[in-house]
Design a protein around this motif. Sequence first.
Motif: not given
Length: 161
Positions: A87-92
């Motif tokens: 979830a922490a890097r899902r924007d990328h």
Amino acid sequence: MKASIWAVIGLAAACAVGVTAGVVHAWHRDAADPLRGAPHAATATPFAEPCDAATGEGYVQSGQWTLDTFGPVLEITPTDCGRNAGAARRDHLDMEVIEKFSGNVNWRNTRGLINQLDCHAINYPTKPTWNIEPDRPYVGYRLTWQAQCNPSTPRPDSPFE
């Protein structure tokens, strides 16, 4: 007279949407598009950061548009790094998918597609492929998750979602 005024307003709105869609389409397209010829270089710097800064590996190994009984499906095969992004890097991850695949004529319903993608990445990271479908309704992340990433019943947007 009223009908002609509405016709002019409708034509102006259609032109404005067409111009905007063309700009967005050209900005994100970086792969060969069989309907428009050979690939061309992206006109903007990519927004997605690599999944692994040391190797430059991305989040997505491959993606392919197919058709099933419900309509178009984007079948995404994530990299090992992409599977573990969480979830922490899902924007990328989201940005890489948008940059690579939004130029296809089947891409629509971006918010619904991204909710399906995030649902797969967070809840089913070990599935061999993640299938996202533009014809599934946008219902927000919570209802997408409750439908096991495959929402089928539309609902109106609530404010501030």
